[in-house]
Design a protein around this motif. Structure first.
Motif, PDB file in Angstrom:
ATOM      1  N   LEU A  79       0.833  -1.188   0.000  1.00 24.23           N
ATOM      2  CA  LEU A  79       0.000   0.000   0.000  1.00 24.23           C
ATOM      3  C   LEU A  79       0.875   1.248   0.000  1.00 24.23           C
ATOM      4  CD1 LEU A  79      -2.712  -0.962   2.648  1.00 24.23           C
ATOM      5  CD2 LEU A  79      -2.605  -1.543   0.213  1.00 24.23           C
ATOM      6  N   SER A  80       0.360   2.291  -0.639  1.00 22.68           N
ATOM      7  CA  SER A  80       1.054   3.582  -0.659  1.00 22.68           C
ATOM      8  C   SER A  80       0.161   4.656  -0.084  1.00 22.68           C
ATOM      9  CB  SER A  80       1.440   3.964  -2.091  1.00 22.68           C
ATOM     10  OG  SER A  80       2.312   3.023  -2.665  1.00 22.68           O
ATOM     11  N   CYS A  81       0.774   5.579   0.597  1.00 21.91           N
ATOM     12  CA  CYS A  81       0.090   6.756   1.129  1.00 21.91           C
ATOM     13  C   CYS A  81       0.905   7.961   0.673  1.00 21.91           C
ATOM     14  CB  CYS A  81       0.024   6.687   2.648  1.00 21.91           C
ATOM     15  SG  CYS A  81      -0.620   8.182   3.432  1.00 21.91           S
ATOM     16  N   ALA A  82       0.357   8.701  -0.281  1.00 18.39           N
ATOM     17  CA  ALA A  82       1.082   9.824  -0.867  1.00 18.39           C
ATOM     18  C   ALA A  82       0.574  11.149  -0.304  1.00 18.39           C
ATOM     19  CB  ALA A  82       0.933   9.810  -2.375  1.00 18.39           C
ATOM     20  N   ALA A  83       1.509  12.021   0.006  1.00 18.32           N
ATOM     21  CA  ALA A  83       1.172  13.368   0.460  1.00 18.32           C
ATOM     22  C   ALA A  83       1.120  14.283  -0.752  1.00 18.32           C
ATOM     23  CB  ALA A  83       2.227  13.864   1.442  1.00 18.32           C
ATOM     24  N   ARG A  84      -0.045  14.903  -0.965  1.00 25.75           N
ATOM     25  CA  ARG A  84      -0.201  15.820  -2.095  1.00 25.75           C
ATOM     26  C   ARG A  84       0.136  17.234  -1.661  1.00 25.75           C
ATOM     27  NH1 ARG A  84       0.287  12.045  -5.638  1.00 25.75           N
ATOM     28  NH2 ARG A  84      -1.588  10.928  -6.249  1.00 25.75           N
TER      29      ARG A  84
ATOM     30  N   GLY B  40       0.428   7.209  10.223  1.00 28.78           N
ATOM     31  CA  GLY B  40      -0.114   5.948  10.689  1.00 28.78           C
ATOM     32  C   GLY B  40      -1.019   5.283   9.662  1.00 28.78           C
ATOM     33  N   TRP B  41      -1.067   3.962   9.733  1.00 27.15           N
ATOM     34  CA  TRP B  41      -2.022   3.169   8.955  1.00 27.15           C
ATOM     35  C   TRP B  41      -3.034   2.566   9.929  1.00 27.15           C
ATOM     36  CZ3 TRP B  41      -2.769   2.844   3.830  1.00 27.15           C
ATOM     37  CH2 TRP B  41      -1.729   3.201   2.974  1.00 27.15           C
TER      38      TRP B  41
ATOM     39  N   THR C 238       5.558  -4.348   6.965  1.00 29.83           N
ATOM     40  CA  THR C 238       6.697  -3.457   7.120  1.00 29.83           C
ATOM     41  C   THR C 238       6.331  -2.074   6.616  1.00 29.83           C
ATOM     42  OG1 THR C 238       8.226  -5.295   6.736  1.00 29.83           O
ATOM     43  CG2 THR C 238       9.127  -3.070   6.587  1.00 29.83           C
ATOM     44  N   ILE C 239       6.538  -1.071   7.446  1.00 29.41           N
ATOM     45  CA  ILE C 239       6.254   0.308   7.057  1.00 29.41           C
ATOM     46  C   ILE C 239       7.561   0.996   6.696  1.00 29.41           C
ATOM     47  CG2 ILE C 239       6.400   1.276   9.395  1.00 29.41           C
ATOM     48  CD1 ILE C 239       3.950   3.029   8.645  1.00 29.41           C
ATOM     49  N   SER C 240       7.506   1.862   5.692  1.00 33.09           N
ATOM     50  CA  SER C 240       8.708   2.572   5.270  1.00 33.09           C
ATOM     51  C   SER C 240       8.307   3.879   4.597  1.00 33.09           C
ATOM     52  CB  SER C 240       9.540   1.722   4.304  1.00 33.09           C
ATOM     53  OG  SER C 240       8.807   1.445   3.126  1.00 33.09           O
ATOM     54  N   ILE C 241       9.301   4.730   4.351  1.00 31.86           N
ATOM     55  CA  ILE C 241       9.049   6.014   3.702  1.00 31.86           C
ATOM     56  C   ILE C 241      10.129   6.237   2.652  1.00 31.86           C
ATOM     57  CG2 ILE C 241      10.355   7.320   5.431  1.00 31.86           C
ATOM     58  CD1 ILE C 241       8.168   9.533   5.098  1.00 31.86           C
ATOM     59  N   ASN C 242       9.758   6.901   1.555  1.00 25.02           N
ATOM     60  CA  ASN C 242      10.749   7.131   0.505  1.00 25.02           C
ATOM     61  C   ASN C 242      11.682   8.281   0.864  1.00 25.02           C
ATOM     62  OD1 ASN C 242       8.984   9.273   0.152  1.00 25.02           O
ATOM     63  ND2 ASN C 242       8.861   9.068  -2.072  1.00 25.02           N
ATOM     64  N   ASP C 243      12.746   8.430   0.101  1.00 23.82           N
ATOM     65  CA  ASP C 243      13.763   9.442   0.410  1.00 23.82           C
ATOM     66  C   ASP C 243      13.215  10.857   0.289  1.00 23.82           C
ATOM     67  OD1 ASP C 243      16.537   7.602  -1.115  1.00 23.82           O
ATOM     68  OD2 ASP C 243      15.604   7.456   0.863  1.00 23.82           O
TER      69      ASP C 243
ATOM     70  N   TYR D  75       4.936   3.666   2.625  1.00 27.77           N
ATOM     71  CA  TYR D  75       4.534   2.365   2.123  1.00 27.77           C
ATOM     72  C   TYR D  75       4.212   1.421   3.276  1.00 27.77           C
ATOM     73  CZ  TYR D  75       6.849   4.222  -2.013  1.00 27.77           C
ATOM     74  OH  TYR D  75       7.222   5.013  -3.062  1.00 27.77           O
ATOM     75  N   LEU D  76       3.271   0.539   3.034  1.00 28.27           N
ATOM     76  CA  LEU D  76       2.982  -0.546   3.961  1.00 28.27           C
ATOM     77  C   LEU D  76       3.079  -1.838   3.160  1.00 28.27           C
ATOM     78  CD1 LEU D  76       2.184  -1.203   6.903  1.00 28.27           C
ATOM     79  CD2 LEU D  76      -0.178  -1.375   6.093  1.00 28.27           C
ATOM     80  N   GLN D  77       4.208  -2.539   3.333  1.00 30.78           N
ATOM     81  CA  GLN D  77       4.401  -3.827   2.680  1.00 30.78           C
ATOM     82  C   GLN D  77       3.729  -4.891   3.526  1.00 30.78           C
ATOM     83  OE1 GLN D  77       5.911  -4.638  -0.297  1.00 30.78           O
ATOM     84  NE2 GLN D  77       5.218  -6.737   0.081  1.00 30.78           N
ATOM     85  N   MET D  78       2.797  -5.607   2.923  1.00 31.19           N
ATOM     86  CA  MET D  78       2.014  -6.605   3.650  1.00 31.19           C
ATOM     87  C   MET D  78       2.290  -7.972   3.043  1.00 31.19           C
ATOM     88  SD  MET D  78      -1.557  -4.528   4.171  1.00 31.19           S
ATOM     89  CE  MET D  78      -2.055  -4.747   2.494  1.00 31.19           C
TER      90      MET D  78
END
Length: 132
Positions: free
Chosen positions: A19-24, A34-35, A72-77, A83-86
């Protein structure tokens, strides 16, 4: 911060999704992200979070016991997408997954479970269905 989730889908048990969570029009610099998930007929449940603040909050993560070792939760550079890798998905992971964020907060189990209202920006959610 305007949030847009994506990546939800129908997947077989044991499968994976990211899953992706993008900030516009903004970034997640110095935020807690948080997810959460909510299945039909059930209360909203905290899943995971990550914080990007400087100092002790940088990179701190939290996972609910039900997903620990599988998600696993992570954030791009660029700090504009979380991201939420499930992995090893189970039917009980079926839910609408929503991300939320708040500035100047540090990720913790407390804010995720006891005070989730600290998150002022919420996305619309992305549906995850785990079924054979």
């Amino acid at each position: 911060v305007q949030l847009v989730e994506s990546g939800g889908n129908l997947v077989h048990p044991g499968g994976s999704l990211r899953l992706s969570c993008a900030a516009r029009k903004s970034t997640f610099d110095d935020h807690a992200i948080g997810w959460f998930r909510q299945a039909p007929g059930k209360e909203r449940e905290a899943v995971s979070c990550i914080s990007t603040g400087r100092g002790p909050g940088l990179g701190r993560t939290y996972y609910a016991d039900s997903v620990k070792g599988r998600f696993t939760i992570s954030i791009n550079d660029d700090k504009d997408t979380v991201y939420l890798q499930m992995d090893s998905l189970k039917p009980e992971d079926t839910a609408l997954y929503t991300c939320a964020t708040e500035e100047f907060y540090i990720c913790s189990g407390y804010i995720m479970n006891q005070t989730p209202t600290v998150f002022s920006s919420w996305g619309q959610g992305t549906q995850v269905t785990v079924s054979s």
